[in-house]
Design an enzyme around this catalytic site. Structure first.
Site, mmCIF file in Angstrom:
data_model
loop_
_atom_site.group_PDB
_atom_site.id
_atom_site.type_symbol
_atom_site.label_atom_id
_atom_site.label_comp_id
_atom_site.label_asym_id
_atom_site.label_seq_id
_atom_site.Cartn_x
_atom_site.Cartn_y
_atom_site.Cartn_z
ATOM 1 N N GLY A 83 0.870 -1.181 0.000
ATOM 2 C CA GLY A 83 0.000 0.000 0.000
ATOM 3 C C GLY A 83 0.902 1.225 0.000
ATOM 4 O O GLY A 83 1.555 1.513 1.007
ATOM 5 N N ALA A 84 0.956 1.889 -1.138
ATOM 6 C CA ALA A 84 1.853 3.058 -1.265
ATOM 7 C C ALA A 84 1.045 4.347 -1.270
ATOM 8 O O ALA A 84 1.413 5.324 -1.917
ATOM 9 C CB ALA A 84 2.696 2.934 -2.534
ATOM 10 N N GLY B 34 1.412 4.588 3.581
ATOM 11 C CA GLY B 34 2.518 3.743 3.115
ATOM 12 C C GLY B 34 3.694 4.580 2.636
ATOM 13 O O GLY B 34 4.849 4.368 3.044
ATOM 14 N N ARG C 90 -14.923 2.770 11.506
ATOM 15 C CA ARG C 90 -13.831 1.863 11.163
ATOM 16 C C ARG C 90 -14.380 0.497 10.779
ATOM 17 O O ARG C 90 -13.837 -0.193 9.920
ATOM 18 C CB ARG C 90 -12.890 1.710 12.362
ATOM 19 C CG ARG C 90 -12.046 2.930 12.610
ATOM 20 C CD ARG C 90 -10.974 2.630 13.639
ATOM 21 N NE ARG C 90 -10.092 3.764 13.821
ATOM 22 C CZ ARG C 90 -10.303 4.747 14.692
ATOM 23 N NH1 ARG C 90 -11.347 4.724 15.470
ATOM 24 N NH2 ARG C 90 -9.454 5.745 14.786
ATOM 25 N N ASN D 59 -7.145 -0.535 8.789
ATOM 26 C CA ASN D 59 -8.303 -0.595 9.695
ATOM 27 C C ASN D 59 -9.412 -1.501 9.183
ATOM 28 O O ASN D 59 -9.510 -1.695 7.975
ATOM 29 C CB ASN D 59 -8.885 0.828 9.862
ATOM 30 C CG ASN D 59 -8.131 1.621 10.908
ATOM 31 O OD1 ASN D 59 -7.758 1.094 11.939
ATOM 32 N ND2 ASN D 59 -7.902 2.896 10.630
ATOM 33 N N HIS E 199 -8.440 -0.055 18.989
ATOM 34 C CA HIS E 199 -8.248 1.175 18.223
ATOM 35 C C HIS E 199 -9.607 1.643 17.709
ATOM 36 O O HIS E 199 -9.946 1.502 16.564
ATOM 37 C CB HIS E 199 -7.297 0.908 17.043
ATOM 38 C CG HIS E 199 -6.916 2.148 16.299
ATOM 39 N ND1 HIS E 199 -6.448 3.273 16.912
ATOM 40 C CD2 HIS E 199 -6.919 2.425 14.970
ATOM 41 C CE1 HIS E 199 -6.184 4.186 16.004
ATOM 42 N NE2 HIS E 199 -6.466 3.701 14.814
HETATM 43 N N1 LIG Z 1 -4.013 1.840 12.570
HETATM 44 C C1 LIG Z 1 -3.946 3.138 12.446
HETATM 45 O O1 LIG Z 1 -3.614 3.851 13.400
HETATM 46 C C2 LIG Z 1 -4.260 3.797 11.119
HETATM 47 C C3 LIG Z 1 -3.965 5.141 10.906
HETATM 48 C C4 LIG Z 1 -4.193 5.689 9.634
HETATM 49 C C5 LIG Z 1 -4.723 4.905 8.611
HETATM 50 N N2 LIG Z 1 -5.036 3.617 8.876
HETATM 51 C C6 LIG Z 1 -5.602 2.745 7.849
HETATM 52 O O2 LIG Z 1 -4.568 2.435 6.913
HETATM 53 C C7 LIG Z 1 -5.149 2.144 5.653
HETATM 54 C C8 LIG Z 1 -4.469 2.988 4.572
HETATM 55 O O3 LIG Z 1 -4.693 4.368 4.794
HETATM 56 P P1 LIG Z 1 -4.109 5.449 3.773
HETATM 57 O O4 LIG Z 1 -4.457 6.768 4.310
HETATM 58 O O5 LIG Z 1 -2.710 5.124 3.434
HETATM 59 O O6 LIG Z 1 -5.020 5.141 2.491
HETATM 60 P P2 LIG Z 1 -4.665 5.394 0.952
HETATM 61 O O7 LIG Z 1 -5.939 5.220 0.204
HETATM 62 O O8 LIG Z 1 -3.907 6.657 0.799
HETATM 63 O O9 LIG Z 1 -3.679 4.194 0.604
HETATM 64 C C9 LIG Z 1 -4.078 2.879 0.534
HETATM 65 C C10 LIG Z 1 -3.398 2.279 -0.647
HETATM 66 O O10 LIG Z 1 -3.647 0.872 -0.673
HETATM 67 C C11 LIG Z 1 -3.650 0.527 -2.030
HETATM 68 N N3 LIG Z 1 -4.201 -0.796 -2.220
HETATM 69 C C12 LIG Z 1 -5.499 -1.180 -2.267
HETATM 70 N N4 LIG Z 1 -5.565 -2.507 -2.464
HETATM 71 C C13 LIG Z 1 -4.303 -2.976 -2.519
HETATM 72 C C14 LIG Z 1 -3.723 -4.254 -2.697
HETATM 73 N N5 LIG Z 1 -4.493 -5.330 -2.837
HETATM 74 N N6 LIG Z 1 -2.373 -4.358 -2.723
HETATM 75 C C15 LIG Z 1 -1.595 -3.263 -2.572
HETATM 76 N N7 LIG Z 1 -2.089 -2.019 -2.404
HETATM 77 C C16 LIG Z 1 -3.419 -1.891 -2.378
HETATM 78 C C17 LIG Z 1 -4.424 1.624 -2.714
HETATM 79 O O11 LIG Z 1 -4.187 1.666 -4.115
HETATM 80 C C18 LIG Z 1 -3.870 2.849 -1.991
HETATM 81 O O12 LIG Z 1 -2.787 3.423 -2.693
HETATM 82 C C19 LIG Z 1 -6.645 2.417 5.817
HETATM 83 O O13 LIG Z 1 -7.298 1.218 6.130
HETATM 84 C C20 LIG Z 1 -6.697 3.351 7.018
HETATM 85 O O14 LIG Z 1 -7.938 3.326 7.672
HETATM 86 C C21 LIG Z 1 -4.801 3.046 10.101
#
Ligand SMILES: NC(=O)c1ccc[n+]([C@@H]2O[C@H](COP(=O)([O-])OP(=O)(O)OC[C@H]3O[C@@H](n4cnc5c(N)ncnc54)[C@H](O)[C@@H]3O)[C@@H](O)[C@H]2O)c1
Length: 311
Positions: free
Chosen positions: A8-9, A13, A87, A119, A174
């Site tokens: 996930g970039a 990421g 979430r 999440n 969380h």
């Molecule tokens: N645990 C925490 O504290 C916390 C904090 C922030 C975000 N998050 C979670 O992290 C996740 C990502 O958030 P974000 O802001 O980076 O979102 P984002 O949309 O910017 O990035 C997610 C990326 O995942 C990619 N993706 C989707 N399916 C994929 C796959 N099968 N293989 C590889 N890449 C894939 C998408 O193309 C996208 O670029 C979300 O679920 C968000 O809720 C968790």
């Protein structure tokens, strides 16, 4: 050089890669399903390395083969929370993404330690561990460092004291039922409740609980990424440098705090084996009640997952 792959970039990421590159800790691979995007971000970051003086190889890819031989895999792939979306709404969409990312990367990096960010966090970490069949020391969820950092930032704003002097511990799931432990939190050794008035402390706790939502409400098109990714980088550093750093993370409970077969935010010691140890605080009745409420909320999401996915 160690190797860290980030699945996930997107916002979290790529920003994790940025924090990691600054630390010159490992070569980095960014994997995403969007063609060209991880390659473009990796090349852009590579071109920044001469400016910041760090020798780090950063590679973007659309396939898991590029992750071969990783020491750490960080899974951020998934959908971010949108305004008004809980979430838990993310559950079914992200279960498929995280399950595949975990099992496919494990084939290329059988010894990797996994940090999960996607999440709903506790449940995605549970899913990843079950799908991969790994021992609990190798699958760790990031939540508590972020939630605690938010509380620390709010205490710093309120008191004007350096963030370095402020220790806060937010445990539990969380979600909105997270457990900010004010009794264990302090400003340079002085208990927080002696430093901040009760009404201000209540407001800080409330703001911490809603910290994720506050950012979502402001950004409107995504969720927080600077602080969550800084937390992932801190975890990776603690693991690769075998620091035995004690931080709140989501870990698989095997009897600790009276909980079993679920992920929950507790203080863990992070070292080269991942989770080296789980620390058990003694909780008073009020804290125990908050823990139980939070655990119920996490269990509900775990149960919802089990109805959707064969584990
Ligand atoms: N645990 C925490 O504290 C916390 C904090 C922030 C975000 N998050 C979670 O992290 C996740 C990502 O958030 P974000 O802001 O980076 O979102 P984002 O949309 O910017 O990035 C997610 C990326 O995942 C990619 N993706 C989707 N399916 C994929 C796959 N099968 N293989 C590889 N890449 C894939 C998408 O193309 C996208 O670029 C979300 O679920 C968000 O809720 C968790």
């Amino acid at each position: 050089m160690n190797k860290i792959s980030i699945i996930g970039a997107g916002m979290t990421g790529a920003t994790t890669a940025h924090w990691l590159a600054e630390r010159e800790l490992a070569d980095i691979v960014l994997v995403d399903v969007v063609e060209g995007m991880p390659q473009g971000k990796a090349l852009d970051m590579t071109e920044a390395m001469p400016i910041i003086g760090k020798d780090v190889n950063i590679l973007g890819a659309n396939d898991y083969a590029a992750t071969k031989g990783s020491d750490i895999i960080i899974i951020t792939a998934g959908l971010p929370r949108k305004p008004g979306m809980s979430r838990d709404d993310l559950l079914s969409a992200n279960a498929e993404i995280v399950g595949t990312a975990a099992t496919e990367t494990l084939k290329h990096s059988p010894d990797a330690i996994y940090i999960i960010l996607t999440n709903p966090l506790d449940t995605m970490a549970y899913l990843a561990m079950k799908k991969m069949g790994l021992p609990r020391n190798r699958v760790i969820g990031q939540a508590g460092i972020l939630d605690s950092a938010r509380m620390r930032a709010f205490v710093a704003m309120e008191t004007g004291v350096s963030v370095e002097n402020i220790d806060c511990y937010v445990l539990g799931g969380h979600g909105d039922e997270m457990v900010p432990l004010t009794r264990h939190s302090n400003v340079a050794g002085v208990p927080l409740k002696d430093y901040v008035s009760p009404s201000k402390l209540d407001a800080i706790v409330e703001r911490t609980r809603k910290g994720g939502g506050e950012i979502v409400g402001l950004l409107k098109t995504g969720s927080a990424f600077y602080a969550p990714s800084a937390a992932c980088a801190q975890m990776a550093e603690a693991i690769l440098k075998n620091k035995n750093l004690i931080v709140p993370c989501a870990a698989h409970m095997e009897g600790e705090y009276g909980l079993t077969d679920m992920f929950f935010g507790v203080p863990v010691m992070l070292g080269r084996n991942g989770i080296e140890k789980i620390i058990e605080y003694s909780l008073d009745d009020g804290e125990k009640a908050m823990f139980d409420k939070s655990a119920e909320a996490v269990k509900e999401t775990h149960e919802a997952l089990k109805k959707l996915v064969q584990l």
